[in-house]
Design an enzyme around this catalytic site. Sequence first.
Site, PDB file in Angstrom:
ATOM      1  CB  SER A 388     -10.982  -3.269  -3.783  1.00 58.21           C
ATOM      2  OG  SER A 388     -10.643  -3.154  -4.916  1.00 58.21           O
ATOM      3  CB  VAL A 507      -2.211  -4.334  -3.344  1.00 58.19           C
ATOM      4  CG1 VAL A 507      -1.436  -4.964  -2.347  1.00 58.19           C
ATOM      5  CG2 VAL A 507      -3.163  -3.390  -2.804  1.00 58.19           C
ATOM      6  CD  GLU A 508      -7.119  -3.957  -6.638  1.00 60.01           C
ATOM      7  OE1 GLU A 508      -7.527  -3.102  -7.046  1.00 60.01           O
ATOM      8  OE2 GLU A 508      -7.768  -5.003  -6.012  1.00 60.01           O
ATOM      9  N   GLY A 509      -1.610  -2.320  -8.719  1.00 60.69           N
ATOM     10  CA  GLY A 509      -0.887  -1.107  -9.304  1.00 60.69           C
ATOM     11  C   GLY A 509      -0.333  -0.175  -8.285  1.00 60.69           C
TER      12      GLY A 509
END
Length: 834
Positions: A388, A507-509
Amino acid sequence: MVALVFLVACIIAAFVLAMRRASIVAWALAAAAAAFVWQTGLIDGAFHFPALGWLGLLGWLPAIILGALSVPSFRRTWLTGPAYQQIRKILPRVSETEQQALEAGTVGFDAELFSGRPNWDRLGAVAPIELTAEERAFLDGPTTELCGMINDWQIRHAEREIPEAVWDFVKRHGFLGMLISKEHGGLGFSPQAQSLILGKIASRSPDVCTIVMVPNSLGPGELIEKYGTPEQKHHFLPRLAKGLEVPCFSLTGPTSGSDAATMRDIGVVTRGIHDGKEVLGVRLSWEKRYITLGPVATLVGLAFRLFDPDNHLGKGDDIGITVALIPADHPGVHIGRRHLPTGTAFPNGPNWGKDVFIPMDWIIGGERMVGQGWRMLMECLAAGRAISLPSSGAAGAKMMLRVTTAYGRIRKQFGLPVAKMEGLEEALARMVETAYINEAGRAVTAAMVSAGEKPSVISAIMKYQSTERLRQSVNDAMDLHGGRGICDGPANYLQSAYLMVPVGITVEGANILTRTLITFAQGALRSHPYLYDEIKACQDTDPRRGALAFDRAFGSHVAFSLSNAFGAFFHNITGGLFTEVPEKAYGTAEWYRQLGRSARNFALVADVTVAVLGGGLKTRQKITGRLADALSELYLLSCVLKRYKDDGKPAGDRLIVELCARNCLYRFQEAIAGTIDNFPNRLVRMKLRGIVFPFGRPYKRASDQLGHRVVALAIEPGEVRDRLTREIYVSRDVNDPTGLLEVTLEKVVAAEEAERKLERAIRAGTVRRYHGIDWLADAEKAGVLSKAEADQLREVEALTARVIAVDHFDPAELKPHYMKPGHNVQGAQRSAAE
Ligand SMILES: Cc1cc2nc3c(=O)[nH]c(=O)nc-3n(C[C@H](O)[C@H](O)[C@H](O)COP(=O)(O)OP(=O)(O)OC[C@H]3O[C@@H](n4cnc5c(N)ncnc54)[C@H](O)[C@@H]3O)c2cc1C
């Protein structure tokens, strides 16, 4: 002379043994042979050094010690056994969630880099970009159509909302179910196709990309597809695929952000009433925030910690993190209002609930999967993180380059296109490099995921590197555009990327955590050939079994460390001349050699860092961050070389590859040098410096001249620029701000000769260029320009005026539409609990 030959032979033998990772027995035999030859030589008189006879005895000593250590029982009693006990005592226990994070995902080419001897065949075996005919048709068809219907300004400013027409389109064409299998009504596209589709949309509108990306990444769709019960698959997947349900996934809460596993959201197994019947279920209380699509979701994916005090499930009290799927209109579920992330338009907000009862079959995977939530999330994250954000990181960098090369060629100051000024050439060279590297990394990584890998370390690298490099590209683009990029409005095509960059970074880490903790500290454990085995041995509840496993891993680890030390020194003093180069590397052999040499240095420094810092690895983040950067440069340069090969080594890209290679190696070197310079142990610092940089730092940044040549290629309309910006949305509509750029660029380039004539006449005073004067008519009259040239320049000037124009507004238009009369800003809800 004979003695000298003997000594050289000993040194060569030591190098060969080390680099071949010889066993202890081989070392013992070699030491014995050397001692024997020395003594025999002395007796024969061949060496002429009778006074050094004792050296032979000294040679026997390591032979005896190593010989003894090659006997397993002796080694375990005197060396690995005590070491095992010692390490077992000091090693911090790996928590359950950490263990699950470590075990999720796969190890692939990252392990090759950690090994210090990358096997290029393994990289070569990764498929080039491959799409099925259906995927290609979707990318060129509905995806392009979607991009064409997007009006970025309307979305992020006028409506601050994704228009219904866009929602309808993405639902109707199945965009929300790209990862759902065909069997369950989805498109079943490969990760490579998903990545390209998301990237194309991102190049047009990061907001629209987000509403497509979220259902196609970690969340209900993926979790049900992989772990759902047959009933859940049958019921939800077709509905999700068609957009009849809009999902969100709620993990983050006010107190648990990066450290999501410490969530306070709780579920208690109990009996309750559902649909008028008493059933076994879970009573939930939670508070989540920042949830993308939350405000419009019909299905809330929720992560919480499950307890079973009455042991209904027979698994004890603390069951662990669990994931459930709850209809948004279920009684007690509160879908809050909306957050406003950096002024973007995609829906994002909090949600919460108190004592909400749900039946057991709303848990994803049902009762079978209770307590498995963290493992499920980590497994999906390893693959999802590779697709993503790298897709938008690559697309964003390509888009920034496409518009900036055009604008930089069109916009003139001091009589020159600004792109040709050296100061901006520097920024443009950086942008070319990022566009090439981000796309290379994206394509290779997506191909790995398409082949079934779930690369946890590589996905972390791609996440933080591609979003971080995009941040630099957006800033460079803004710099080149000057005020044109800063003033917002329908004509501004940079602002949406500028606004979205911090979201991708967080986001996502969040990137700092991903760089310092996930990529190296966890990555080292995951990708190092022996470390994880040693740690698992030390964590083994059975000390006897652990000691045996430790002994096996330790022996190999010592051989590995020796091999790295000797190998790194050898390749550094020989300039990498003897490293392995893959077949048909012509044109790039030197970069493979330097990559091989650098990988040896990385393996050595990484290994020593792990040994010296041990449990301190998680806190010495300045060291681990640099090592993450070093590993990233190795990976990304490998992807660059692979991309170049897969693309058929186009002549126009040769200099771009050289620029990338030089800069990657330079940044690698600086990251390793920074690690060594800041190493906590002085002796180790000195030794590492001597091995890694025996003659100083070998790499330099790409030269100004190389940067100049690369930028000259990128600002020319044609195949190199098209390849650098491939698979993004390119408009040719002059009523679209980016389409206007494309059309104007071509006309500006075609009119350059006429432009030069006009400029000369203006400098000579033959023609005056001021408001109120028709200078083109004057130039034609003065014989400076032909009629055709004057007409050509008239068209170019009209287009250029539109390209450089910025929007202006009536003050009332700029009032945020959410600032309705009577709205009390002070009273805006600060948290769900208020
Ligand atoms: C726009 C947006 C959309 C989002 N969408 C979703 C969603 O759909 N679902 C969902 O569940 N969550 C979502 N999130 C939450 C997102 O995943 C978190 O914001 C992210 O995990 C970081 O948490 P935090 O913001 O609380 O920052 P914090 O955890 O407070 O971190 C602050 C800083 O500290 C650093 N840091 C923290 N711990 C360490 C460490 N051990 N070592 C080094 N550095 C560290 C971080 O890198 C960061 O720079 C979204 C967030 C945003 C802003």
